[in-house]
Design a protein around this motif. Structure first.
Motif, mmCIF file in Angstrom:
data_model
loop_
_atom_site.group_PDB
_atom_site.id
_atom_site.type_symbol
_atom_site.label_atom_id
_atom_site.label_comp_id
_atom_site.label_asym_id
_atom_site.label_seq_id
_atom_site.Cartn_x
_atom_site.Cartn_y
_atom_site.Cartn_z
ATOM 1 N N GLN A 1 0.851 -1.179 0.000
ATOM 2 C CA GLN A 1 0.000 0.000 0.000
ATOM 3 C C GLN A 1 0.894 1.239 0.000
ATOM 4 O O GLN A 1 1.792 1.370 0.827
ATOM 5 C CB GLN A 1 -0.912 0.015 1.232
ATOM 6 C CG GLN A 1 -1.836 -1.192 1.342
ATOM 7 C CD GLN A 1 -2.855 -1.261 0.220
ATOM 8 O OE1 GLN A 1 -3.331 -0.220 -0.240
ATOM 9 N NE2 GLN A 1 -3.179 -2.466 -0.237
ATOM 10 N N GLN A 2 0.647 2.140 -0.937
ATOM 11 C CA GLN A 2 1.482 3.341 -1.022
ATOM 12 C C GLN A 2 1.433 4.115 0.298
ATOM 13 O O GLN A 2 0.373 4.357 0.865
ATOM 14 C CB GLN A 2 1.015 4.236 -2.173
ATOM 15 C CG GLN A 2 1.955 5.396 -2.459
ATOM 16 C CD GLN A 2 1.667 6.036 -3.807
ATOM 17 O OE1 GLN A 2 1.045 5.427 -4.664
ATOM 18 N NE2 GLN A 2 2.130 7.258 -4.003
ATOM 19 N N LYS B 1 21.876 -6.180 7.066
ATOM 20 C CA LYS B 1 21.385 -5.131 7.955
ATOM 21 C C LYS B 1 19.944 -4.780 7.608
ATOM 22 O O LYS B 1 19.605 -4.628 6.443
ATOM 23 C CB LYS B 1 22.270 -3.885 7.862
ATOM 24 C CG LYS B 1 23.709 -4.118 8.312
ATOM 25 C CD LYS B 1 24.522 -2.837 8.216
ATOM 26 C CE LYS B 1 25.953 -3.063 8.700
ATOM 27 N NZ LYS B 1 26.779 -1.820 8.603
ATOM 28 N N THR B 2 19.110 -4.667 8.641
ATOM 29 C CA THR B 2 17.685 -4.405 8.440
ATOM 30 C C THR B 2 17.358 -2.957 8.794
ATOM 31 O O THR B 2 17.809 -2.436 9.811
ATOM 32 C CB THR B 2 16.833 -5.361 9.288
ATOM 33 O OG1 THR B 2 17.119 -6.711 8.902
ATOM 34 C CG2 THR B 2 15.349 -5.100 9.076
ATOM 35 N N THR B 3 16.574 -2.328 7.937
ATOM 36 C CA THR B 3 16.150 -0.958 8.158
ATOM 37 C C THR B 3 14.707 -0.807 7.697
ATOM 38 O O THR B 3 14.134 -1.725 7.106
ATOM 39 C CB THR B 3 17.066 0.018 7.385
ATOM 40 O OG1 THR B 3 16.725 1.366 7.734
ATOM 41 C CG2 THR B 3 16.899 -0.154 5.882
ATOM 42 N N GLN B 4 14.122 0.348 7.968
ATOM 43 C CA GLN B 4 12.745 0.592 7.567
ATOM 44 C C GLN B 4 12.696 1.376 6.262
ATOM 45 O O GLN B 4 13.597 2.163 5.951
ATOM 46 C CB GLN B 4 12.005 1.380 8.654
ATOM 47 C CG GLN B 4 11.667 0.561 9.887
ATOM 48 C CD GLN B 4 10.667 -0.540 9.584
ATOM 49 O OE1 GLN B 4 11.008 -1.712 9.588
ATOM 50 N NE2 GLN B 4 9.436 -0.179 9.309
ATOM 51 N N GLY B 5 11.636 1.142 5.508
ATOM 52 C CA GLY B 5 11.425 1.874 4.266
ATOM 53 C C GLY B 5 9.966 2.246 4.115
ATOM 54 O O GLY B 5 9.104 1.759 4.860
ATOM 55 N N THR B 6 9.682 3.127 3.160
ATOM 56 C CA THR B 6 8.318 3.565 2.882
ATOM 57 C C THR B 6 7.974 3.228 1.439
ATOM 58 O O THR B 6 8.754 3.528 0.528
ATOM 59 C CB THR B 6 8.173 5.080 3.101
ATOM 60 O OG1 THR B 6 8.534 5.397 4.452
ATOM 61 C CG2 THR B 6 6.739 5.524 2.858
ATOM 62 N N ILE B 7 6.826 2.614 1.230
ATOM 63 C CA ILE B 7 6.390 2.262 -0.124
ATOM 64 C C ILE B 7 5.952 3.549 -0.832
ATOM 65 O O ILE B 7 5.017 4.224 -0.399
ATOM 66 C CB ILE B 7 5.232 1.257 -0.085
ATOM 67 C CG1 ILE B 7 5.687 -0.037 0.607
ATOM 68 C CG2 ILE B 7 4.729 0.955 -1.496
ATOM 69 C CD1 ILE B 7 4.570 -1.034 0.851
ATOM 70 N N THR B 8 6.672 3.898 -1.904
ATOM 71 C CA THR B 8 6.383 5.145 -2.609
ATOM 72 C C THR B 8 5.607 4.937 -3.904
ATOM 73 O O THR B 8 5.011 5.879 -4.420
ATOM 74 C CB THR B 8 7.688 5.893 -2.932
ATOM 75 O OG1 THR B 8 8.542 5.044 -3.718
ATOM 76 C CG2 THR B 8 8.414 6.280 -1.647
ATOM 77 N N ASP B 9 5.639 3.716 -4.432
ATOM 78 C CA ASP B 9 4.917 3.483 -5.686
ATOM 79 C C ASP B 9 4.544 2.013 -5.794
ATOM 80 O O ASP B 9 5.359 1.134 -5.488
ATOM 81 C CB ASP B 9 5.777 3.895 -6.888
ATOM 82 C CG ASP B 9 5.021 3.779 -8.202
ATOM 83 O OD1 ASP B 9 4.099 4.581 -8.428
ATOM 84 O OD2 ASP B 9 5.336 2.875 -9.000
ATOM 85 N N VAL B 10 3.322 1.774 -6.215
ATOM 86 C CA VAL B 10 2.839 0.413 -6.453
ATOM 87 C C VAL B 10 2.395 0.329 -7.905
ATOM 88 O O VAL B 10 1.446 1.011 -8.311
ATOM 89 C CB VAL B 10 1.665 0.053 -5.518
ATOM 90 C CG1 VAL B 10 1.180 -1.370 -5.805
ATOM 91 C CG2 VAL B 10 2.070 0.197 -4.061
ATOM 92 N N GLY B 11 3.122 -0.462 -8.688
ATOM 93 C CA GLY B 11 2.820 -0.557 -10.109
ATOM 94 C C GLY B 11 1.412 -1.068 -10.381
ATOM 95 O O GLY B 11 0.882 -1.895 -9.634
#
Length: 361
Positions: free
Chosen positions: A230-231, A242-252
């Motif tokens: 989900q965007q 190494k694990t980090t957090q990310g944000t979904i910016t685009d969903v094709g």
């Protein structure tokens, strides 16, 4: 009350009631029987030590992992539209910004403008109103050449005057007219990923390749699992251990044929999901690297949880946990919910946070 009977962890206690000694001598036999009197204290063997774990109140999440690649995204080709000969090119890896030269033709710079509407016609005094005129004025103003007021769709004498000042700053002929090939157009900053031409080559053709300037992780996700992404939602990303957090910016929204490790069609249409790292430095210094992305499918907040190894399968069906209260043990029937990270959501009459349960893990 229904008696709960676990199908495992049987604990057998041995009580020695008598010892029989048979002595065989020659052809005769003597049988000696010794009985433990009721007055003699009998010591039971101590139960074996067991591992216990605390019943905790926590949040559990169900996740699904997919493979991705850390990089700068898909490449785009910059096509030269200005006639002449290429005389200068940027370095691979360089960042290109608005108003600054992208490459040179006949020793004159071709700068970068921002926008999404391709310049599809030449513009000069007398041109019909259009959104391309407004886009031109927006860029002229951003480069420091205004005088026409708020950018709009009208090409006026003030627009032409601003163009002449801009052309003079670049060493170009001051015509007050704008040609389609005078600039490179992009939605924002660009990063040069590769050069496709060399100085001396014709300027009308493929010049270089570019990407975005921000590294992100792209995942080829099964189209059937589009609902996982989900965007704007968070995702966990692992790069080089190494694990980090990310944000979904685009969903094709366009599915393409999926490929397996050998590059063959795997029969599963894929969409591209882009995840931006919340901490860009977490990706290290590599331009590209494999990554694993975990998408959250379900979240259960404030539930009771125990290790999966604490579950006992009951003979009559269902599950129970064995509560240890200062060495006294009893079974509590439980209903299971979400399984996540070696823990399981449980609920049952009398089960509360802080209790300790017998577990195998």
């Amino acid at each position: 009350m229904t008696h709960l009977r676990p199908r495992r962890r049987g604990r057998t206690r041995w009580l020695v009631a008598a010892v029989v000694l048979v002595v065989v001598l020659g052809t005769g036999s003597v049988v000696l029987l010794t009985r433990v009197s009721s007055a003699t204290p009998v010591k039971e063997a101590a139960p074996p030590a067991v591992e216990t774990a605390e019943v905790v109140k926590t949040d559990l999440s169900d996740e699904e992992e997919a493979d991705g690649t850390l990089g700068y995204g898909d490449e785009s080709v910059v096509q030269g539209r200005k006639p002449g000969t290429i005389t200068s090119l940027p370095d691979a890896g360089a960042t290109l910004t608005r108003c600054k030269p992208v490459y040179g033709v006949d020793a004159k710079p071709v700068p970068l403008f921002y926008g999404t509407l391709p310049f599809y016609r030449d513009l000069a005094t007398g041109a019909d109103d259009g959104a391309d005129v407004k886009q031109l004025e927006e860029n002229l103003k951003a480069c420091g050449f205004g005088g026409f007021g708020t950018p709009d769709k009208k090409f006026t004498a003030a627009t032409a005057a601003a163009l002449k000042k801009w052309q003079k700053s670049l060493g170009l002929e001051q015509t007050g007219a704008f040609g389609q090939g005078d600039v490179v157009l992009a939605a924002g900053e660009l990063r040069v990923s590769a050069l496709a031409a060399k100085p001396g080559a014709p300027a009308q053709g493929e010049i270089l390749k570019t990407t975005g300037t921000v590294r992100s992780v792209q995942v080829k996700l099964d189209a059937a699992k589009q609902g996982l992404a989900q965007q704007g939602a968070k995702a966990s990303v692992t790069i080089n251990g190494k694990t980090t957090q990310g944000t979904i910016t685009d969903v094709g929204r366009t599915a393409v044929e999926g490929k397996d490790a050998a590059g063959q069609d795997d029969g599963k249409p894929k969409i591209t999901v882009t995840v931006r790292l919340d901490d860009p430095a977490a990706g290290g210094s590599l331009d590209s690297a494999p990554a694993a992305v975990r998408f959250t499918k379900d979240v259960r907040q404030g539930v009771l949880a125990v290790p999966v190894g604490a579950l006992l399968a009951l003979a009559e069906g269902g599950y129970a946990v064995e509560v240890d209260e200062n060495g006294q043990r009893r079974l509590i029937a439980v209903q299971t919910g979400l399984f996540s990270g070696g823990k399981v959501e449980v609920s049952g009459s009398g089960l509360t946070a802080g209790m300790r349960v017998v577990t195998t893990s």
